[in-house]
Design an enzyme around this catalytic site. Structure first.
Site, mmCIF file in Angstrom:
data_model
loop_
_atom_site.group_PDB
_atom_site.id
_atom_site.type_symbol
_atom_site.label_atom_id
_atom_site.label_comp_id
_atom_site.label_asym_id
_atom_site.label_seq_id
_atom_site.Cartn_x
_atom_site.Cartn_y
_atom_site.Cartn_z
ATOM 1 N N ASP A 17 4.956 -5.824 9.566
ATOM 2 C CA ASP A 17 6.102 -5.514 10.432
ATOM 3 C C ASP A 17 6.113 -6.413 11.660
ATOM 4 O O ASP A 17 7.172 -6.862 12.108
ATOM 5 C CB ASP A 17 6.060 -4.047 10.889
ATOM 6 C CG ASP A 17 6.351 -3.080 9.747
ATOM 7 O OD1 ASP A 17 6.638 -3.550 8.629
ATOM 8 O OD2 ASP A 17 6.270 -1.863 9.983
ATOM 9 N N ARG A 28 0.849 -1.186 0.000
ATOM 10 C CA ARG A 28 0.000 0.000 0.000
ATOM 11 C C ARG A 28 0.886 1.237 0.000
ATOM 12 O O ARG A 28 1.838 1.320 0.777
ATOM 13 C CB ARG A 28 -0.824 -0.072 1.295
ATOM 14 C CG ARG A 28 -1.949 0.859 1.399
ATOM 15 C CD ARG A 28 -2.778 0.502 2.599
ATOM 16 N NE ARG A 28 -2.191 0.971 3.852
ATOM 17 C CZ ARG A 28 -2.904 1.312 4.908
ATOM 18 N NH1 ARG A 28 -4.212 1.218 4.882
ATOM 19 N NH2 ARG A 28 -2.322 1.720 6.007
ATOM 20 N N ASP A 83 0.965 -2.647 12.423
ATOM 21 C CA ASP A 83 1.321 -3.073 11.066
ATOM 22 C C ASP A 83 1.584 -4.576 11.071
ATOM 23 O O ASP A 83 2.574 -5.049 11.634
ATOM 24 C CB ASP A 83 2.571 -2.301 10.610
ATOM 25 C CG ASP A 83 2.871 -2.567 9.151
ATOM 26 O OD1 ASP A 83 3.006 -3.754 8.764
ATOM 27 O OD2 ASP A 83 2.957 -1.600 8.376
ATOM 28 N N THR A 94 -1.154 7.686 -0.387
ATOM 29 C CA THR A 94 -2.451 7.671 -1.093
ATOM 30 C C THR A 94 -3.328 6.501 -0.648
ATOM 31 O O THR A 94 -4.523 6.473 -0.941
ATOM 32 C CB THR A 94 -2.232 7.532 -2.606
ATOM 33 O OG1 THR A 94 -1.592 6.266 -2.841
ATOM 34 C CG2 THR A 94 -1.350 8.647 -3.142
HETATM 35 C C1 PRP Z 1 -1.073 -4.287 4.595
HETATM 36 C C2 PRP Z 1 -2.016 -5.464 4.766
HETATM 37 C C3 PRP Z 1 -2.893 -5.369 3.548
HETATM 38 C C4 PRP Z 1 -2.989 -3.881 3.343
HETATM 39 C C5 PRP Z 1 -4.315 -3.438 3.873
HETATM 40 O O1 PRP Z 1 -0.059 -4.593 3.716
HETATM 41 O O2 PRP Z 1 -1.342 -6.687 4.873
HETATM 42 O O3 PRP Z 1 -2.339 -6.003 2.402
HETATM 43 O O4 PRP Z 1 -1.934 -3.269 4.089
HETATM 44 O O5 PRP Z 1 -4.551 -2.130 3.582
HETATM 45 P P1 PRP Z 1 -5.736 -1.633 2.646
HETATM 46 O O6 PRP Z 1 -6.957 -2.391 3.027
HETATM 47 O O7 PRP Z 1 -5.801 -0.182 2.978
HETATM 48 O O8 PRP Z 1 -5.325 -1.881 1.217
HETATM 49 P P2 PRP Z 1 1.169 -3.610 3.472
HETATM 50 O O9 PRP Z 1 0.883 -2.666 2.355
HETATM 51 O O10 PRP Z 1 1.571 -2.970 4.780
HETATM 52 O O11 PRP Z 1 2.302 -4.572 2.951
HETATM 53 P P3 PRP Z 1 3.068 -5.769 3.701
HETATM 54 O O12 PRP Z 1 2.087 -6.902 3.816
HETATM 55 O O13 PRP Z 1 4.192 -6.067 2.772
HETATM 56 O O14 PRP Z 1 3.549 -5.301 5.047
HETATM 57 N N1 URA Z 2 -2.094 -2.505 7.288
HETATM 58 C C1 URA Z 2 -1.721 -2.990 8.499
HETATM 59 O O1 URA Z 2 -0.785 -3.807 8.573
HETATM 60 N N2 URA Z 2 -2.350 -2.532 9.590
HETATM 61 C C2 URA Z 2 -3.352 -1.651 9.538
HETATM 62 O O2 URA Z 2 -3.912 -1.292 10.582
HETATM 63 C C3 URA Z 2 -3.736 -1.160 8.270
HETATM 64 C C4 URA Z 2 -3.105 -1.615 7.152
#
Ligand code: PRP
Ligand code: URA
Length: 213
Positions: free
Chosen positions: A206, A103, A203, A107
């Site tokens: 993370d 994400r 997160d 944005t």
């Molecule tokens: C997180 C999560 C989802 C997304 C959710 O991933 O695992 O994929 O954000 O957000 P949204 O509903 O607003 O799209 P992230 O982009 O942090 O990537 P990661 O899994 O690599 O940490």
């Molecule tokens: N992605 C995450 O990992 N946590 C949140 O709360 C939102 C998006």
């Protein structure tokens, strides 16, 4: 979209531990894995089966086996990978496809950086794994990938969802005429200005795998 919040006490217990900011990464990974196996039980309630006969030591019995084509499980990288083993424990013969999405933290738009899915998903039931449904952008994009290839039954499994994300998915999928179900361990209060689920768990990527710069 049909939304199922799995409110079993064991699920709530594990989710509470998962939310705790003092839970370390190894424990977080184990809890996420255990939670997914419990959620998988709910999520596979409509998995397609066909009748078979089986010979017991005593007599013939009527039973079922998973239909062909096998279900497809799709973890959204990175955080969805932490849910894969828990799902495979209940669906060991499912095939696995991958979507890598991150994400944009300004944005909130999802950026797809990897895609490894079968070209033809006609007649396939698909299970999308992502711990967090926040704005809904990532899950909506994942569902569109699958529908474009012919998937005709989609179940998303998340650990937490925000009401804003659920609304967005419902709006974006309004024209789709295939069944989409969300199975989640918790439906939280809201999103904050940074797009994080409140109270959430922080997160997920993370906490599972550490901070990437
Ligand atoms: C997180 C999560 C989802 C997304 C959710 O991933 O695992 O994929 O954000 O957000 P949204 O509903 O607003 O799209 P992230 O982009 O942090 O990537 P990661 O899994 O690599 O940490
Ligand atoms: N992605 C995450 O990992 N946590 C949140 O709360 C939102 C998006």
């Amino acid at each position: 979209m049909h939304v199922h919040v799995a409110d079993h006490p064991l699920i709530s217990h594990k989710l509470t531990l998962l939310r705790d900011e003092s839970t370390d990464s190894p424990t977080f990974r184990r809890l996420a894995d255990e939670l997914v196996t419990l959620l998988a039980y709910e999520a596979t309630r409509e998995v397609r089966v066909e009748a078979v006969d089986v010979k017991t030591p005593v007599a013939m019995a009527r039973g079922v086996r998973l239909s062909d084509p096998r279900p497809l499980v799709v973890p959204i990288l990175r955080a969805g990978l932490g849910m894969l083993e828990g799902m495979q424990r209940l669906l060991p013969t499912a095939e696995v496809g991958f979507l890598g999405m991150v994400r944009n933290e300004e944005t909130f738009d999802p950026v797809t950086y990897a895609e490894r899915l079968p070209d033809d998903l006609t007649g396939r039931q698909c299970y999308v794994l992502d711990p967090m449904l926040a704005t809904g952008g990532s899950l909506a994009a994942a569902i569109h990938f699958l529908v474009k290839r012919g998937a005709d039954h989609i179940t998303a499994v998340t650990l937490l969802a925000a009401p804003e994300g659920v609304e967005r998915i419902e709006a974006e999928l309004a024209d789709l005429d295939i069944p989409v179900t969300l199975v989640t361990a918790g439906l939280d209060e809201k999103l904050n200005e940074l797009g994080y689920i409140v109270p959430g768990l922080g997160d997920a990527g993370d906490r599972l795998y550490g901070v990437v710069g």
